[in-house]
Scaffold this active site. Sequence first.
Site, PDB file in Angstrom:
ATOM      1  N   TYR A  83      22.235  -9.327   1.201  1.00 50.39           N
ATOM      2  CA  TYR A  83      22.695  -9.703   2.068  1.00 50.39           C
ATOM      3  C   TYR A  83      21.393 -10.840   2.848  1.00 50.39           C
ATOM      4  CZ  TYR A  83      24.622  -9.092   7.383  1.00 50.39           C
ATOM      5  OH  TYR A  83      24.274  -8.937   8.486  1.00 50.39           O
ATOM      6  N   ASP A 141      39.485 -18.781   1.498  1.00 51.15           N
ATOM      7  CA  ASP A 141      38.093 -17.726   1.293  1.00 51.15           C
ATOM      8  C   ASP A 141      37.024 -18.794   1.407  1.00 51.15           C
ATOM      9  OD1 ASP A 141      36.215 -16.971  -0.318  1.00 51.15           O
ATOM     10  OD2 ASP A 141      37.311 -16.229  -2.000  1.00 51.15           O
TER      11      ASP A 141
HETATM   12  N1  LIG Z   1      28.122  -6.237  12.978  1.00 47.44           N
HETATM   13  C1  LIG Z   1      26.694  -6.208  13.179  1.00 47.44           C
HETATM   14  O1  LIG Z   1      26.202  -5.405  13.616  1.00 47.44           O
HETATM   15  C2  LIG Z   1      26.763  -7.076  12.279  1.00 47.44           C
HETATM   16  C3  LIG Z   1      24.411  -7.934  12.494  1.00 47.44           C
HETATM   17  C4  LIG Z   1      24.479  -8.768  12.332  1.00 47.44           C
HETATM   18  C5  LIG Z   1      25.467  -9.948  11.846  1.00 47.44           C
HETATM   19  N2  LIG Z   1      26.746  -9.487  11.514  1.00 47.44           N
HETATM   20  C6  LIG Z   1      27.553 -10.001  11.112  1.00 47.44           C
HETATM   21  O2  LIG Z   1      28.288 -10.652  12.051  1.00 47.44           O
HETATM   22  C7  LIG Z   1      29.521 -11.546  10.922  1.00 47.44           C
HETATM   23  C8  LIG Z   1      30.865 -10.693  11.197  1.00 47.44           C
HETATM   24  O3  LIG Z   1      31.069  -9.609  11.372  1.00 47.44           O
HETATM   25  P1  LIG Z   1      32.286  -8.485  11.831  1.00 47.44           P
HETATM   26  O4  LIG Z   1      30.369  -7.588  12.127  1.00 47.44           O
HETATM   27  O5  LIG Z   1      32.474  -9.025  13.193  1.00 47.44           O
HETATM   28  O6  LIG Z   1      31.986  -7.673  10.158  1.00 47.44           O
HETATM   29  P2  LIG Z   1      33.939  -7.770  10.029  1.00 47.44           P
HETATM   30  O7  LIG Z   1      33.882  -6.984   8.799  1.00 47.44           O
HETATM   31  O8  LIG Z   1      34.765  -7.594  11.235  1.00 47.44           O
HETATM   32  O9  LIG Z   1      33.796  -9.045  10.089  1.00 47.44           O
HETATM   33  C9  LIG Z   1      33.628  -9.896   8.832  1.00 47.44           C
HETATM   34  C10 LIG Z   1      34.751 -11.173   8.573  1.00 47.44           C
HETATM   35  O10 LIG Z   1      34.040 -11.599   7.292  1.00 47.44           O
HETATM   36  C11 LIG Z   1      35.634 -12.166   6.644  1.00 47.44           C
HETATM   37  N3  LIG Z   1      35.140 -12.429   5.228  1.00 47.44           N
HETATM   38  C12 LIG Z   1      34.742 -11.601   4.644  1.00 47.44           C
HETATM   39  N4  LIG Z   1      35.145 -12.060   3.183  1.00 47.44           N
HETATM   40  C13 LIG Z   1      35.710 -13.408   3.570  1.00 47.44           C
HETATM   41  C14 LIG Z   1      35.908 -14.616   2.790  1.00 47.44           C
HETATM   42  N5  LIG Z   1      35.393 -14.762   1.427  1.00 47.44           N
HETATM   43  N6  LIG Z   1      36.193 -15.926   3.345  1.00 47.44           N
HETATM   44  C15 LIG Z   1      36.944 -15.548   4.911  1.00 47.44           C
HETATM   45  N7  LIG Z   1      36.121 -14.076   5.592  1.00 47.44           N
HETATM   46  C16 LIG Z   1      35.812 -13.469   4.525  1.00 47.44           C
HETATM   47  C17 LIG Z   1      36.329 -10.323   7.135  1.00 47.44           C
HETATM   48  O11 LIG Z   1      37.927 -10.788   6.014  1.00 47.44           O
HETATM   49  C18 LIG Z   1      36.478 -10.093   8.667  1.00 47.44           C
HETATM   50  O12 LIG Z   1      36.998 -10.790   9.606  1.00 47.44           O
HETATM   51  C19 LIG Z   1      28.993 -11.454   9.811  1.00 47.44           C
HETATM   52  O13 LIG Z   1      28.296 -12.272   8.904  1.00 47.44           O
HETATM   53  C20 LIG Z   1      27.983 -10.537   9.904  1.00 47.44           C
HETATM   54  O14 LIG Z   1      27.416 -10.512   8.736  1.00 47.44           O
HETATM   55  C21 LIG Z   1      26.609  -8.555  11.842  1.00 47.44           C
END
Ligand SMILES: NC(=O)c1ccc[n+]([C@@H]2O[C@H](COP(=O)([O-])OP(=O)(O)OC[C@H]3O[C@@H](n4cnc5c(N)ncnc54)[C@H](O)[C@@H]3O)[C@@H](O)[C@H]2O)c1
Length: 256
Positions: A157, A64
């Site tokens: 966020y 975590d």
């Molecule tokens: N998808 C989008 O449009 C988008 C846009 C901008 C930024 N992001 C950023 O990209 C990153 C990845 O997101 P994603 O879109 O792949 O979504 P996602 O939900 O698939 O990935 C997020 C990951 O973080 C993990 N996570 C959450 N809390 C955690 C913790 N306490 N410890 C360890 N792992 C933890 C989750 O289990 C998940 O695997 C994030 O930081 C998100 O803010 C995504």
Amino acid sequence: MKRLENRVAVVTGSSSGIGQTIAQKLAEEGAHLVIDYIGHREGADETLRMVQAAGAKGIIVQADVSKLDAVKELIDQGWSAFGSVDILVNNAGMEKRAAFVDVTEEEYDQVLAVNLKGPFFLTQVFVQRLRSAKKSGRIINISSVHEDMAFPNFSTYCASKGGVRMLMRDLAVELGPEGFTVNNVAPGAIVTPINKSLLDDKPKLNALLANIPLGRLGTTDDVANLVAFLASDEAAYVNGATYTIDGGLSRSYHEQ
Ligand SMILES: NC(=O)c1ccc[n+]([C@@H]2O[C@H](COP(=O)([O-])OP(=O)(O)OC[C@H]3O[C@@H](n4cnc5c(N)ncnc54)[C@H](O)[C@@H]3O)[C@@H](O)[C@H]2O)c1
């Protein structure tokens, strides 16, 4: 020779979405992977299979990122398995929708702990270990276009990602003299589980697409290709930068 041959990378939250594809891409470039996950073991197993299929080695660690003991353990396990950890991708993240006036202390603490405290202390441990080995490394944070752009009803966020923007800028200056580079990748709308409610809502999705000059959502490959570049020697002189990757969304303005 592959671009990341014999490097070792930690990618947080790499059991799904952007993190999973980053792990796969860095492995294709020759890096060995420390796959971090929380609560989704099957996803982490799938990432490991992708890493191995690319010809690289990987280990899976449940950590975590919001807990200091857990991030220490994450880095320790990487060093034990591979003798170094050279690339840190702070990817794990979460969002919670709530009007600003309704945000609870618990929601605030949770989002800030994962999105800002996590990268802060994990980067600290990553740097401490490399420094004592007289080495430097690459730090890449997956922030968001919301490190800069407003996102009503997602104030936690925005506060967290804005914090990651200034953390990156500060560390680029503080750690640069030791050879570290620190950069952010700021995605727009990428197809991943974090966007499930948006992807399931056709009218909302179409309204968003109308604002994206390239006319499509981003893919996890789009983001991972950029991360691989920033981790490579080709990006040796890139430090203190945010690379927006949003199909032009954040530059898009239309008169009605
Ligand atoms: N998808 C989008 O449009 C988008 C846009 C901008 C930024 N992001 C950023 O990209 C990153 C990845 O997101 P994603 O879109 O792949 O979504 P996602 O939900 O698939 O990935 C997020 C990951 O973080 C993990 N996570 C959450 N809390 C955690 C913790 N306490 N410890 C360890 N792992 C933890 C989750 O289990 C998940 O695997 C994030 O930081 C998100 O803010 C995504």
